[in-house]
Write an enzyme that holds these catalytic residues in place. Structure first.
Site, PDB file in Angstrom:
ATOM      1  N   ARG A  16      10.874  -3.678 -23.601  1.00 41.74           N
ATOM      2  CA  ARG A  16      10.043  -4.644 -24.266  1.00 41.74           C
ATOM      3  C   ARG A  16       8.582  -4.493 -24.120  1.00 41.74           C
ATOM      4  NH1 ARG A  16      13.167  -9.915 -22.413  1.00 41.74           N
ATOM      5  NH2 ARG A  16      13.778  -8.497 -20.859  1.00 41.74           N
ATOM      6  N   GLY A  78      22.689  -1.283 -13.282  1.00 43.91           N
ATOM      7  CA  GLY A  78      22.628  -2.915 -12.748  1.00 43.91           C
ATOM      8  C   GLY A  78      22.084  -2.914 -11.466  1.00 43.91           C
ATOM      9  N   ASN A 228       8.058  -8.808 -18.790  1.00 41.50           N
ATOM     10  CA  ASN A 228       9.073  -8.042 -19.586  1.00 41.50           C
ATOM     11  C   ASN A 228       8.126  -7.631 -20.686  1.00 41.50           C
ATOM     12  OD1 ASN A 228      11.490  -8.497 -18.148  1.00 41.50           O
ATOM     13  ND2 ASN A 228      11.252 -10.398 -19.237  1.00 41.50           N
ATOM     14  N   LYS A 351     -27.789   9.956 -12.754  1.00 44.07           N
ATOM     15  CA  LYS A 351     -26.504  10.607 -12.697  1.00 44.07           C
ATOM     16  C   LYS A 351     -26.745  11.265 -11.415  1.00 44.07           C
ATOM     17  CE  LYS A 351     -25.027  14.289 -13.319  1.00 44.07           C
ATOM     18  NZ  LYS A 351     -24.651  15.496 -13.756  1.00 44.07           N
ATOM     19  N   TYR A 366     -34.145   9.196 -17.697  1.00 46.52           N
ATOM     20  CA  TYR A 366     -33.017   9.707 -17.446  1.00 46.52           C
ATOM     21  C   TYR A 366     -33.110  10.684 -16.167  1.00 46.52           C
ATOM     22  CZ  TYR A 366     -28.794  13.067 -17.107  1.00 46.52           C
ATOM     23  OH  TYR A 366     -28.005  13.716 -16.461  1.00 46.52           O
ATOM     24  N   TYR A 387     -29.812  20.480 -17.491  1.00 48.32           N
ATOM     25  CA  TYR A 387     -28.487  21.179 -18.055  1.00 48.32           C
ATOM     26  C   TYR A 387     -29.113  22.258 -18.998  1.00 48.32           C
ATOM     27  CZ  TYR A 387     -24.145  21.523 -20.247  1.00 48.32           C
ATOM     28  OH  TYR A 387     -22.963  22.087 -20.883  1.00 48.32           O
TER      29      TYR A 387
HETATM   30  C1  UD1 Z   1      18.062 -10.626 -12.554  1.00 47.63           C
HETATM   31  C2  UD1 Z   1      18.986 -11.578 -12.103  1.00 47.63           C
HETATM   32  C3  UD1 Z   1      18.889 -12.703 -12.509  1.00 47.63           C
HETATM   33  C4  UD1 Z   1      17.649 -13.497 -12.316  1.00 47.63           C
HETATM   34  C5  UD1 Z   1      16.716 -12.292 -12.687  1.00 47.63           C
HETATM   35  C6  UD1 Z   1      15.194 -12.900 -12.315  1.00 47.63           C
HETATM   36  C7  UD1 Z   1      20.954 -10.028 -11.840  1.00 47.63           C
HETATM   37  C8  UD1 Z   1      22.291  -9.326 -12.226  1.00 47.63           C
HETATM   38  N1  UD1 Z   1      20.612 -10.763 -12.335  1.00 47.63           N
HETATM   39  O1  UD1 Z   1      18.305 -10.663 -14.189  1.00 47.63           O
HETATM   40  O2  UD1 Z   1      19.782 -13.626 -11.955  1.00 47.63           O
HETATM   41  O3  UD1 Z   1      17.310 -14.696 -12.763  1.00 47.63           O
HETATM   42  O4  UD1 Z   1      16.677 -11.188 -12.248  1.00 47.63           O
HETATM   43  O5  UD1 Z   1      14.113 -12.129 -12.853  1.00 47.63           O
HETATM   44  O6  UD1 Z   1      20.434  -9.226 -10.649  1.00 47.63           O
HETATM   45  N2  UD1 Z   1      16.573  -2.742 -12.270  1.00 47.63           N
HETATM   46  C9  UD1 Z   1      16.769  -1.365 -11.525  1.00 47.63           C
HETATM   47  N3  UD1 Z   1      18.010  -0.658 -11.791  1.00 47.63           N
HETATM   48  C10 UD1 Z   1      19.062  -1.288 -12.585  1.00 47.63           C
HETATM   49  C11 UD1 Z   1      18.909  -2.271 -13.015  1.00 47.63           C
HETATM   50  C12 UD1 Z   1      17.711  -3.216 -12.974  1.00 47.63           C
HETATM   51  O7  UD1 Z   1      16.039  -1.013 -10.717  1.00 47.63           O
HETATM   52  O8  UD1 Z   1      20.340  -0.584 -12.700  1.00 47.63           O
HETATM   53  C13 UD1 Z   1      15.508  -3.463 -11.755  1.00 47.63           C
HETATM   54  C14 UD1 Z   1      14.702  -3.372 -13.036  1.00 47.63           C
HETATM   55  O9  UD1 Z   1      13.807  -2.497 -13.227  1.00 47.63           O
HETATM   56  C15 UD1 Z   1      13.819  -4.623 -12.762  1.00 47.63           C
HETATM   57  C16 UD1 Z   1      14.971  -5.625 -11.740  1.00 47.63           C
HETATM   58  O10 UD1 Z   1      15.685  -4.557 -11.489  1.00 47.63           O
HETATM   59  O11 UD1 Z   1      12.546  -4.620 -12.031  1.00 47.63           O
HETATM   60  C17 UD1 Z   1      15.449  -6.648 -12.435  1.00 47.63           C
HETATM   61  O12 UD1 Z   1      16.461  -6.273 -13.539  1.00 47.63           O
HETATM   62  P1  UD1 Z   1      16.604  -6.869 -14.935  1.00 47.63           P
HETATM   63  O13 UD1 Z   1      17.540  -5.937 -15.678  1.00 47.63           O
HETATM   64  O14 UD1 Z   1      15.188  -7.212 -15.562  1.00 47.63           O
HETATM   65  O15 UD1 Z   1      17.638  -8.187 -14.667  1.00 47.63           O
HETATM   66  P2  UD1 Z   1      17.408  -9.588 -15.283  1.00 47.63           P
HETATM   67  O16 UD1 Z   1      18.325  -9.499 -16.475  1.00 47.63           O
HETATM   68  O17 UD1 Z   1      16.005 -10.176 -15.444  1.00 47.63           O
HETATM   69 CA    CA Z   2      13.895  -9.170 -15.619  1.00 46.44          CA
END
Ligand code: UD1
Ligand code: CA
Length: 456
Positions: A16, A78, A228, A351, A366, A387
């Site tokens: 986003r 995740g 975001n 400069k 200058y 220069y």
């Molecule tokens: C997450 C939480 C949610 C919480 C929210 C707060 C989970 C499942 N959910 O959701 O409960 O309310 O944060 O902001 O954890 N990231 C990785 N690798 C991945 C996925 C994500 O490094 O595979 C990092 C992202 O770059 C980001 C952070 O983890 O910095 C959070 O990920 P995001 O997908 O934004 O989680 P939310 O859906 O916001």
């Molecule tokens: Ca988030």
């Protein structure tokens, strides 16, 4: 001695933001979000930081540097998966570990310290940072049993209508007992609406295994703002800048209008300095005490002594002594060094130039690649011709020299001590000590001169 660590999740793309730059490298108050998070961890005395990187991993690593641990998460399955990838790399002696996100730049060290204190005091397995949100949309909700104990976290997309009404949310910042986290993460499944391994599922695992999970309520909901998009980025920037101004004002700096003053996080300012509106202080800038800066001044990575007056000017990568006067409309470019009591007045550009104590360059000049001694006066409109189209050359002006108005100094050239240059001269030869140099055509007057006539 037991150590604490932090796993900072920074592998996501940040779709986003609509940007070529990884989300966590976007800046808030002059510092990338992920660095802001790292700084908060360091100020909270967390010993080791481990970043989970994935999308444009090399770019993120290069921006952060080699003093940290990194885990590569590819593909990104995740938040739970991110922690699975990180744990084997985490040093063994870390028994308490935070997990936080690289996109929450407003999180303060006070909150992290308070969480750690509560975690230790209550001998918890997991302490979750929570907040009360009037509009909890998008956040994971905290589920409690009839005794009020935390039994799980449910994501927006997996929640029932009833669960969506819960206003207590998961901020995405946790403090864990490391060994328990290792056990719980090993059991994670991805049977949910997004097909991801949710870190939040460890909470249910702890509950079912009789481990204590508690919460620490954020005192300020802004602290947990996850960025975001660029609208939130601007909001975070405003909060951060405001915090910086408040801190400086408490330390004895007058900020006439904090709303129009942009001071980056690492800037330092001495007591009794006044900052006028529409002023930008950036990077590693250090301003002395009793200075008066602005209005409309932009200073990047400069160091000034005390009692300087700088207004309506731009200064970059330079140093000023005490009681210097700069501006209005002065441009001080990189590697300029002014000694004490130097004046660089209006429409002056410097400069890579050194200026000795008490020397004055009052207007319309200058000076580039110049070494100017003490007690020198540079007359209005004088310039260094440094220069030749291919190479840069040095102009040296020794102590006490007087450079008449509108002098061209064709470098390389030396003007020795106390030499005097007649106005309008083009100097391309060394001027000896105490000499007068005149280098211009002699004036000729034609009496009763007939002006040209217009053709009929
Ligand atoms: C997450 C939480 C949610 C919480 C929210 C707060 C989970 C499942 N959910 O959701 O409960 O309310 O944060 O902001 O954890 N990231 C990785 N690798 C991945 C996925 C994500 O490094 O595979 C990092 C992202 O770059 C980001 C952070 O983890 O910095 C959070 O990920 P995001 O997908 O934004 O989680 P939310 O859906 O916001
Ligand atoms: Ca988030």
């Amino acid at each position: 001695m037991s150590k604490t660590g932090a796993i900072i999740l920074a592998a996501g793309k940040g779709t986003r933001m609509k940007s070529d730059l990884p989300k966590v490298l976007h800046k808030v108050a002059g510092k990338s979000m992920v660095r802001q998070v790292a700084s908060a961890c360091q100020r909270a005395q967390i010993d080791e930081l481990l970043f989970v990187v994935g999308h444009k991993a090399e770019e993120v690593k290069n921006a952060l540097g080699t003093q940290f641990f990194y885990a590569l998460q590819e593909p990104q399955l995740g938040t739970g998966h991110a922690v699975m990838v990180a744990l084997p790399i985490l040093p063994d002696d870390i028994d308490t570990v935070f997990v936080l996100c690289g996109d929450t730049p407003l999180l303060s060290e006070d909150t992290l310290k308070a969480m750690a204190a509560q975690f230790a005091e209550q001998k918890a397995t997991c302490t979750i940072l929570t907040a009360e949100m009037d509009r909890p949309f998008g956040y994971g909700r905290i589920l409690r049993d009839p005794l009020g104990r935390i039994k799980g976290i449910v994501e927006e997309k997996d929640a029932t209508d009833e669960e969506r009404k819960i206003t207590e949310i998961n901020a995405g910042v946790y403090c864990f007992h490391t060994d328990s986290l290792r056990l719980a993460v090993a059991d994670l499944q991805n049977d949910n609406a997004q097909g991801e391994y949710y870190l939040t599922d460890v909470v249910k695992w702890f509950y079912e295994h009789g481990k204590l999970v508690n919460s620490y309520l954020a005192s300020d909901t802004m602290e947990i703002l996850g960025i975001n998009d660029r609208v939130q980025l601007a909001q975070a920037d405003a909060v951060m800048r405001h915090r910086k101004c408040i801190q400086l004002m408490k330390d004895g700096v007058t900020i006439v209008d904090p709303n129009s003053t942009y001071i980056e996080m690492d800037v330092q300012i001495g007591q009794d300095t006044i900052i006028e509106p529409d002023t930008y202080l950036r990077g590693d800038t250090v301003i002395g005490s009793h200075c008066h800066i602005g209005p409309q001044t932009d200073i990047s990575n400069c160091k000034t002594g005390d009692g300087c007056r700088i207004f309506r000017s731009v200064l970059v990568d330079s140093q000023l002594g005490n009681a210097c006067q700069v501006g209005p409309f002065c441009y001080i470019r990189p590697k300029t060094v002014l000694a004490d009591r130097v004046k660089a007045g209006h429409f002056v550009e410097l400069k890579k130039t050194q200026v000795g104590e008490g020397s004055k360059i009052p207007h319309l000049s200058y000076m580039g690649d110049a070494i100017i001694g003490a007690g020198v006066n540079i007359g209005c409109g004088s310039i260094t011709c440094n220069y030749d189209g291919m190479n840069k050359f040095i102009t040296q002006i020794e102590d006490g020299a007087f450079i008449g108005c509108n002098t061209n100094l064709v470098a390389p050239v030396v003007v020795h001590k106390n030499a005097y240059i007649a106005a309008g001269s083009t100097i391309n030869k060394e001027v000896p000590e105490d000499a007068l140099a005149i280098a211009r055509a002699r004036q000729e007057n034609k009496e009763n001169w007939q002006r040209p006539q217009k053709k009929q």
